[in-house]
Write a protein that holds these residues in place. Structure first.
Motif: not given
Length: 309
Positions: A11, A15, A21-23, A25-26, A33, A36-37, A40
């Protein structure tokens, strides 16, 4: 829940290295989403990812963070102390900060200060804010009329395409009777109401009476005023109000002859910015920060370091 290191690394790589973007990667990993945050955050906590800022500003940012914590400040804005003209650099920084924070229809108060006067000339292409600018202190003596606070207020209003309110009295009157008569006048009552509803206040900080100063108003003090302030160990002033190293307000008889916003009223303003620097002013600035008169400081790195010591 702690996740597998390989997933955290994957991840983080997508990123930080692939700039996804996080979207994205999700979607790639079929993970939510919000997850993912959190991944990170865990990658940073487990030192899979380390973030550094590779500029000289990193040291300034660290100093700013330390000052904010030490004095419980809303914000700190520092300049490097290696500028050829530190006063000009400080004025430029103050101008940039004001342009950044001012909002439409704000009510902005201005006090004395050479940095504040210099700041006006550094306001290049500010956005029209329709703000109203008001003086927080009375004017200087006739000998210093060209440095009048009304001039700063007028020039700021012109730059921001706003409005200005003026003050028609010197900062220190000959008697409390004269001062009370001015402050009870209708026009002054309107100004006093403005003081109670400010959105932003910008103030200078005056140093000790013994320092060589370019103050444009202290010539209004009588010899008795000066003797009294020295006896009471005054270390500086803000908005024409003197205080000692502990922030105790001094010379009540002088205050009764002074036309300026009371510091307790100033403390009600949401954004209260002091623009000041120099070794000699460190005790003055420190006392002001400790009693919470201002919540934002614009200064240089050397002054900041001394405030932390």
């Amino acid at each position: 829940m702690m996740h597998d290191e390989r997933l955290l690394t994957r991840v983080a790589y997508q990123y930080y290295i692939q700039n996804q973007t996080q979207s994205q990667i999700a979607k790639n990993l079929n993970i939510g989403r919000s997850t993912i945050s959190r991944l990170l955050t865990q990658a940073r906590q487990r030192h899979i990812v380390s973030i550094s800022i590779n500029t000289n500003d990193a040291d300034l940012l660290d100093l700013e963070a330390q000052l904010k914590r030490r004095y419980h400040l809303r914000n700190v804005d520092l300049i490097n102390s290696d500028h050829a003209d530190l006063d000009l650099a400080l004025a430029q920084e103050a101008a940039q900060y004001l342009k950044q924070i001012i909002k439409p229809n704000n009510l902005v108060g201005i006090s004395w200060g050479s940095s504040l006067a210099l700041m006006v000339g550094q306001l290049d292409h500010p956005k029209a804010a329709n703000a109203t600018f008001v003086p927080l202190v009375g004017g200087p003596s006739a000998a210093n009329a060209k440095y009048h606070v009304n001039t700063i207020v007028y020039d700021l209003a012109r730059k921001f395409m706003g409005n200005s309110v003026f003050i028609n009295a010197t900062a220190v009157q000959e008697s409390s009777y004269l001062r009370d008569g001015i402050m009870n006048a209708k026009y002054f009552q309107e100004l006093a109401r403005d003081w109670a509803h400010l959105d932003i206040a910008l103030v200078g900080v005056g140093g000790p009476l013994t320092r060589r100063t370019t103050s444009r108003w202290r010539d209004l003090l009588t010899p008795d005023d000066r003797d009294m302030l020295k006896d009471q160990h005054a270390i500086g002033d803000c908005c024409c109000t003197f205080y000692d190293v502990n922030g105790k307000l001094l010379a009540p008889n002088l205050q009764k002859r002074t036309i300026a916003i009371p510091l307790e009223t100033l403390k009600q303003t949401p954004i209260r910015i002091a623009v000041a620097r120099s070794t000699e002013k460190v005790p003055s600035i420190k006392a002001l920060l400790q009693i919470g008169v201002v919540n934002t400081l614009i200064t240089d790195a050397d002054t900041a370091s001394q405030l932390l010591n």
